[in-house]
Design an enzyme around this catalytic site. Structure first.
Site, mmCIF file in Angstrom:
data_model
loop_
_atom_site.group_PDB
_atom_site.id
_atom_site.type_symbol
_atom_site.label_atom_id
_atom_site.label_comp_id
_atom_site.label_asym_id
_atom_site.label_seq_id
_atom_site.Cartn_x
_atom_site.Cartn_y
_atom_site.Cartn_z
ATOM 1 N N THR A 7 0.850 -1.194 0.000
ATOM 2 C CA THR A 7 0.000 0.000 0.000
ATOM 3 C C THR A 7 0.879 1.235 0.000
ATOM 4 O OG1 THR A 7 -1.653 1.261 1.254
ATOM 5 C CG2 THR A 7 -0.148 -0.074 2.547
ATOM 6 N N GLU A 41 -5.322 1.832 -10.493
ATOM 7 C CA GLU A 41 -6.635 1.337 -10.062
ATOM 8 C C GLU A 41 -7.597 1.332 -11.235
ATOM 9 O OE1 GLU A 41 -8.349 2.841 -6.469
ATOM 10 O OE2 GLU A 41 -6.424 2.900 -5.424
ATOM 11 N N ASP A 76 -8.646 -2.198 -0.472
ATOM 12 C CA ASP A 76 -9.237 -1.018 -1.086
ATOM 13 C C ASP A 76 -10.381 -0.572 -0.190
ATOM 14 O OD1 ASP A 76 -8.951 0.758 -3.438
ATOM 15 O OD2 ASP A 76 -11.082 0.355 -3.625
ATOM 16 N N PHE A 151 -6.376 9.484 9.369
ATOM 17 C CA PHE A 151 -5.911 9.945 8.062
ATOM 18 C C PHE A 151 -7.117 10.095 7.155
ATOM 19 C CE2 PHE A 151 -6.035 5.350 7.845
ATOM 20 C CZ PHE A 151 -6.529 5.079 6.583
ATOM 21 N N GLY A 152 -6.874 10.529 5.928
ATOM 22 C CA GLY A 152 -7.929 10.600 4.917
ATOM 23 C C GLY A 152 -9.155 11.380 5.384
ATOM 24 N N HIS A 180 -14.219 0.058 9.567
ATOM 25 C CA HIS A 180 -14.317 -0.874 8.440
ATOM 26 C C HIS A 180 -13.059 -1.731 8.333
ATOM 27 C CE1 HIS A 180 -12.503 2.913 7.552
ATOM 28 N NE2 HIS A 180 -12.033 2.523 6.390
ATOM 29 N N ARG A 181 -11.897 -1.079 8.476
ATOM 30 C CA ARG A 181 -10.639 -1.823 8.357
ATOM 31 C C ARG A 181 -10.461 -2.758 9.551
ATOM 32 N NH1 ARG A 181 -8.140 2.092 7.653
ATOM 33 N NH2 ARG A 181 -8.459 1.982 5.404
HETATM 34 P P1 ITT Z 1 -3.432 2.201 -1.490
HETATM 35 O O1 ITT Z 1 -4.376 2.088 -2.665
HETATM 36 O O2 ITT Z 1 -2.014 2.377 -1.938
HETATM 37 O O3 ITT Z 1 -3.589 1.093 -0.492
HETATM 38 P P2 ITT Z 1 -4.918 4.631 -0.868
HETATM 39 O O4 ITT Z 1 -4.768 5.685 0.190
HETATM 40 O O5 ITT Z 1 -4.945 5.101 -2.308
HETATM 41 O O6 ITT Z 1 -3.765 3.537 -0.657
HETATM 42 P P3 ITT Z 1 -7.539 3.500 -1.276
HETATM 43 O O7 ITT Z 1 -7.323 3.362 -2.755
HETATM 44 O O8 ITT Z 1 -8.120 2.345 -0.555
HETATM 45 O O9 ITT Z 1 -6.178 3.812 -0.514
HETATM 46 O O10 ITT Z 1 -8.350 4.834 -1.095
HETATM 47 C C1 ITT Z 1 -9.221 5.014 -0.112
HETATM 48 C C2 ITT Z 1 -9.494 6.478 0.108
HETATM 49 O O11 ITT Z 1 -10.309 6.516 1.272
HETATM 50 C C3 ITT Z 1 -8.252 7.300 0.417
HETATM 51 O O12 ITT Z 1 -8.514 8.658 0.067
HETATM 52 C C4 ITT Z 1 -8.111 7.168 1.915
HETATM 53 O O13 ITT Z 1 -7.474 8.288 2.495
HETATM 54 C C5 ITT Z 1 -9.581 7.070 2.337
HETATM 55 N N1 ITT Z 1 -9.702 6.162 3.483
HETATM 56 C C6 ITT Z 1 -9.554 4.816 3.484
HETATM 57 N N2 ITT Z 1 -9.685 4.325 4.714
HETATM 58 C C7 ITT Z 1 -9.900 5.387 5.506
HETATM 59 C C8 ITT Z 1 -10.067 5.544 6.884
HETATM 60 O O14 ITT Z 1 -9.999 4.503 7.712
HETATM 61 N N3 ITT Z 1 -10.279 6.761 7.370
HETATM 62 C C9 ITT Z 1 -10.316 7.823 6.547
HETATM 63 N N4 ITT Z 1 -10.134 7.779 5.230
HETATM 64 C C10 ITT Z 1 -9.922 6.567 4.712
#
Ligand code: ITT
Length: 197
Positions: A7, A41, A76, A151-152, A180-181
């Protein structure tokens, strides 16, 4: 067991470590020439299909590093907002990069239906077989960003199972217990070590 998490997202790795380390499994982020991998992706409405594509790419990237003491993990995830027909869903990463949390908040401005859910699909490859586990976390989109953790989208997502705090205001343990994770990873843990009867 050595779990190689393929990842680009360090937040995902540290959450997985928090769950696996106490049980003696080492989680390491795969680096290629010192850099985190970037997946291509597929444009798809399903995060499961994206996860399977990530695993195919991960197997090519990691190659011979997978032996009988190692396993590969990819995931994902996406944020599915009810009033937006499930958007950004599988496009969450792209949307976060392009319009950010402020963009989502402004699209949601004045919207009464704030229901949303995070969904995660993980793929775990061990001894030549790939296993899939899913998790989801129901909640709502706050009207402003709150908190510094996670994060995110964490600063704008309030899980239904919390006390009104956003995920970014929860401790790592609190978030993993309802996220979820966390749900998907706990299913994987049960698969690895089913509870004894
Ligand atoms: P990889 O594909 O390299 O694993 P990514 O950050 O691009 O990393 P995803 O394609 O799964 O991961 O994208 C998911 C999006 O949702 C991304 O913008 C994340 O920051 C967000 N996200 C995923 N899980 C989250 C969480 O637990 N809390 C907040 N945001 C999350």
């Amino acid at each position: 067991m050595r779990i190689i998490f393929v990842t680009s997202n360090r937040g995902k790795v540290s959450e997985a470590r928090g769950i696996f380390a106490p049980l003696g499994h080492a989680v390491e982020q795969f680096l290629k020439d010192g850099l985190t991998p970037e997946f291509s992706e597929p444009q798809s409405d399903g995060i499961e299909e994206v996860t399977i594509s990530k695993m195919e790419q991960a197997l090519m990237m990691v190659g011979r590093e997978v032996d009988e003491n190692s396993a590969l993990l990819v995931e994902d995830a996406g944020l599915f907002i009810d009033s937006l027909g499930g958007f950004p869903g599988p496009y969450s990463s792209y949307v976060e990069e392009k319009i950010g949390l402020d963009g989502i908040l402004s699209i949601m401005n004045g919207e009464e239906n704030r229901y949303a859910e995070f969904r995660a699909v993980i793929a775990f490859h061990y001894l030549g077989q790939t296993h899939i586990f899913r998790g989801k976390c129901e909640g709502s989109i706050d009207v402003e960003k709150k908190g510094e953790g996670g994060f995110g989208y964490d600063p704008i997502f309030v899980p239904s199972d919390s006390d009104g705090r956003t995920c970014a205001e929860l401790t790592a343990e609190e978030k993993s217990s309802i996220s979820h994770r966390g749900m998907a990873l706990n299913k994987l843990l049960e698969f690895l070590a089913p509870p004894s009867m």
